[in-house]
Scaffold this motif. Sequence first.
Motif, mmCIF file in Angstrom:
data_model
loop_
_atom_site.group_PDB
_atom_site.id
_atom_site.type_symbol
_atom_site.label_atom_id
_atom_site.label_comp_id
_atom_site.label_asym_id
_atom_site.label_seq_id
_atom_site.Cartn_x
_atom_site.Cartn_y
_atom_site.Cartn_z
ATOM 1 N N SER A 25 39.555 -43.498 13.812
ATOM 2 C CA SER A 25 38.416 -44.424 13.709
ATOM 3 C C SER A 25 38.232 -44.518 15.063
ATOM 4 O O SER A 25 38.960 -43.899 15.983
ATOM 5 N N PRO A 26 36.741 -45.125 14.991
ATOM 6 C CA PRO A 26 35.744 -44.949 16.881
ATOM 7 C C PRO A 26 36.337 -46.120 17.447
ATOM 8 O O PRO A 26 36.684 -47.214 17.330
ATOM 9 N N ASN A 27 36.036 -45.759 18.373
ATOM 10 C CA ASN A 27 36.663 -46.735 19.794
ATOM 11 C C ASN A 27 35.398 -47.910 19.995
ATOM 12 O O ASN A 27 34.082 -47.281 19.082
ATOM 13 N N ILE A 28 35.327 -48.899 20.111
ATOM 14 C CA ILE A 28 33.864 -49.860 20.046
ATOM 15 C C ILE A 28 34.103 -50.492 21.287
ATOM 16 O O ILE A 28 34.864 -50.878 22.566
ATOM 17 N N LEU A 29 32.572 -50.283 22.299
ATOM 18 C CA LEU A 29 32.773 -50.666 23.022
ATOM 19 C C LEU A 29 31.481 -52.250 23.244
ATOM 20 O O LEU A 29 29.988 -51.639 23.105
ATOM 21 N N LEU A 30 31.807 -53.219 23.096
ATOM 22 C CA LEU A 30 31.181 -54.102 23.259
ATOM 23 C C LEU A 30 30.483 -54.533 24.462
ATOM 24 O O LEU A 30 31.640 -55.678 25.105
ATOM 25 N N ILE A 31 29.787 -54.928 25.225
ATOM 26 C CA ILE A 31 28.239 -55.528 25.919
ATOM 27 C C ILE A 31 28.090 -56.513 26.371
ATOM 28 O O ILE A 31 27.196 -56.602 25.318
ATOM 29 N N ILE A 32 28.261 -57.977 26.667
ATOM 30 C CA ILE A 32 27.397 -58.928 26.722
ATOM 31 C C ILE A 32 27.272 -59.564 27.500
ATOM 32 O O ILE A 32 27.591 -59.772 29.067
ATOM 33 N N SER A 33 26.210 -59.583 28.113
ATOM 34 C CA SER A 33 25.791 -59.816 29.392
ATOM 35 C C SER A 33 25.303 -62.361 29.354
ATOM 36 O O SER A 33 25.471 -62.581 28.528
ATOM 37 N N ASP A 34 24.990 -62.796 29.880
ATOM 38 C CA ASP A 34 24.914 -64.371 29.759
ATOM 39 C C ASP A 34 23.295 -64.891 30.480
ATOM 40 O O ASP A 34 22.953 -64.882 31.739
ATOM 41 N N ASP A 35 23.065 -65.279 29.636
ATOM 42 C CA ASP A 35 21.729 -66.036 29.870
ATOM 43 C C ASP A 35 20.718 -64.712 30.517
ATOM 44 O O ASP A 35 19.783 -65.383 30.540
ATOM 45 N N GLN A 36 20.726 -63.695 29.498
ATOM 46 C CA GLN A 36 19.803 -63.064 30.216
ATOM 47 C C GLN A 36 18.927 -63.241 28.761
ATOM 48 O O GLN A 36 18.849 -63.026 27.290
ATOM 49 N N GLY A 37 17.293 -63.289 29.144
ATOM 50 C CA GLY A 37 15.918 -63.519 28.060
ATOM 51 C C GLY A 37 15.508 -62.177 27.389
ATOM 52 O O GLY A 37 16.135 -61.665 28.254
ATOM 53 N N TYR A 38 14.905 -62.390 26.885
ATOM 54 C CA TYR A 38 14.862 -61.118 25.858
ATOM 55 C C TYR A 38 14.139 -60.692 26.647
ATOM 56 O O TYR A 38 13.799 -59.141 26.699
ATOM 57 N N GLY A 39 12.530 -61.587 27.598
ATOM 58 C CA GLY A 39 11.969 -60.588 28.853
ATOM 59 C C GLY A 39 13.210 -60.562 30.193
ATOM 60 O O GLY A 39 11.612 -59.453 30.859
ATOM 61 N N ASP A 40 14.092 -59.915 30.115
ATOM 62 C CA ASP A 40 15.133 -59.713 31.400
ATOM 63 C C ASP A 40 15.145 -58.220 31.219
ATOM 64 O O ASP A 40 16.485 -58.549 32.112
ATOM 65 N N PHE A 41 14.652 -57.547 31.097
ATOM 66 C CA PHE A 41 14.230 -55.959 30.367
ATOM 67 C C PHE A 41 13.595 -54.968 30.471
ATOM 68 O O PHE A 41 12.457 -55.179 30.166
ATOM 69 N N GLY A 42 13.436 -53.892 31.135
ATOM 70 C CA GLY A 42 12.435 -53.272 31.557
ATOM 71 C C GLY A 42 12.027 -52.322 30.151
ATOM 72 O O GLY A 42 11.013 -52.511 30.228
ATOM 73 N N PHE A 43 12.802 -52.263 29.173
ATOM 74 C CA PHE A 43 12.694 -52.457 27.720
ATOM 75 C C PHE A 43 11.867 -52.856 27.044
ATOM 76 O O PHE A 43 10.992 -52.702 26.089
ATOM 77 N N THR A 44 11.905 -53.984 27.450
ATOM 78 C CA THR A 44 10.966 -55.755 27.028
ATOM 79 C C THR A 44 10.100 -55.268 26.847
ATOM 80 O O THR A 44 9.234 -56.654 27.023
ATOM 81 N N GLY A 45 9.161 -54.747 28.549
ATOM 82 C CA GLY A 45 8.051 -54.513 28.979
ATOM 83 C C GLY A 45 7.944 -55.619 30.297
ATOM 84 O O GLY A 45 6.973 -55.717 30.716
ATOM 85 N N ASN A 46 9.201 -55.815 30.872
ATOM 86 C CA ASN A 46 8.854 -56.648 32.384
ATOM 87 C C ASN A 46 8.863 -55.748 33.417
ATOM 88 O O ASN A 46 10.206 -55.317 32.873
ATOM 89 N N LYS A 47 8.397 -55.637 34.398
ATOM 90 C CA LYS A 47 7.908 -54.408 34.904
ATOM 91 C C LYS A 47 8.387 -54.970 36.188
ATOM 92 O O LYS A 47 8.003 -54.178 37.429
ATOM 93 N N VAL A 48 9.470 -55.956 36.621
ATOM 94 C CA VAL A 48 9.764 -55.935 38.039
ATOM 95 C C VAL A 48 11.569 -55.931 38.143
ATOM 96 O O VAL A 48 11.903 -55.146 39.154
ATOM 97 N N VAL A 49 12.092 -56.650 36.639
ATOM 98 C CA VAL A 49 13.499 -55.957 36.734
ATOM 99 C C VAL A 49 13.991 -54.754 36.742
ATOM 100 O O VAL A 49 12.655 -53.943 35.809
ATOM 101 N N GLN A 50 14.672 -54.165 37.144
ATOM 102 C CA GLN A 50 15.271 -52.733 36.885
ATOM 103 C C GLN A 50 16.511 -52.613 36.277
ATOM 104 O O GLN A 50 17.664 -53.051 36.820
ATOM 105 N N THR A 51 16.226 -51.881 34.550
ATOM 106 C CA THR A 51 17.842 -52.162 34.361
ATOM 107 C C THR A 51 17.521 -50.734 33.602
ATOM 108 O O THR A 51 17.704 -50.409 32.676
ATOM 109 N N PRO A 52 16.861 -49.857 34.480
ATOM 110 C CA PRO A 52 17.777 -48.241 33.700
ATOM 111 C C PRO A 52 18.803 -47.835 33.136
ATOM 112 O O PRO A 52 17.973 -46.837 32.147
#
Length: 307
Positions: A25-52
């Motif tokens: 069976s596969p390993n599972i790596l589940l990562i959760i951030s806390d209070d990170q809004g939908y707009g707090d990611f580069g891939f959702t359109g934020n040009k200031v935050v850095q989430t490469p």
Amino acid sequence: MIKWMVVGLVFACGAFADVDGASRSPNILLIISDDQGYGDFGFTGNKVVQTPTLDRLSRESAFYLHFVVGPACTPTRASLFAGRHHLDMGVWGVGSRGRVRRDETLMPKFFSPSGYAAWAFGKMDGGLHMMEMTPIDRGFDSFLPGAGYAQRNKQGWGAELITDAAVEKIRQAGDKPWLAYVGYVIPHLDWYCPESYAEPFRKKGYSEDIAQCYGSIKQMDDQIARLLKAVKETGQAENTIVLFMSDNGSLDAMGQQEMGVWENAKPKNPHSPDWGIRNPGNLIGRKGEVWDNGIRSPLEHITIVMP
């Protein structure tokens, strides 16, 4: 929606060993951030935050644009760990309103019968004890809280402490499948990060709030990169499911103090000057509200960690 993610994981792990000649069976790596809004990611359109790292995962993953969570941390994590609606588990808020009933079966006990080791690192809920019982009582084989709800303690930065422990477990895993839950307390208030992460935002003219909040998010992104590197270097990449999500929407704050801007408030308080940066999509709501910006979370799901 969280319920079906858990159910899907259980079925996927049962079936994965028969696909492409996989021996277990596969390993599972589940990562959760806390209070990170939908707009707090580069891939959702934020040009200031850095989430490469997370931006790369979004390109390589099944990316769920409209994944929905609870409006606060405990309801989300309760549903996630049990695969049931949080209200059915006795959870209707946080603190004293967030105590999962003792007879609930939580995630590690779904996987342990299949020979999984189950590890928990970082924020669970209810402080160092998870919902009136310790994570060990709930079925995890080991638990490291990191710095608790603080970003730093005497041992160091919480994000780095829990990553160190998770990387060590991944490197020692051997052939036994594992479930690793990694819960970062970022970017929950108080916003506080190493100077090396905050200073680049200050130099660009952003506020101290953005420097500390987005500096801590970059710090977390670097730690996630370390987790993925450990999976790859130990030869487990092609047999590991990686998932990332946030537990609820962002909280509007200024000077480390919550602004208390509620959509249905009369009269409505003004947002902080930084709210436009944190909410580039101009979504309605915030943490604690069942509007888009309170309950919409990006979910990234990848079954092979790419080089």
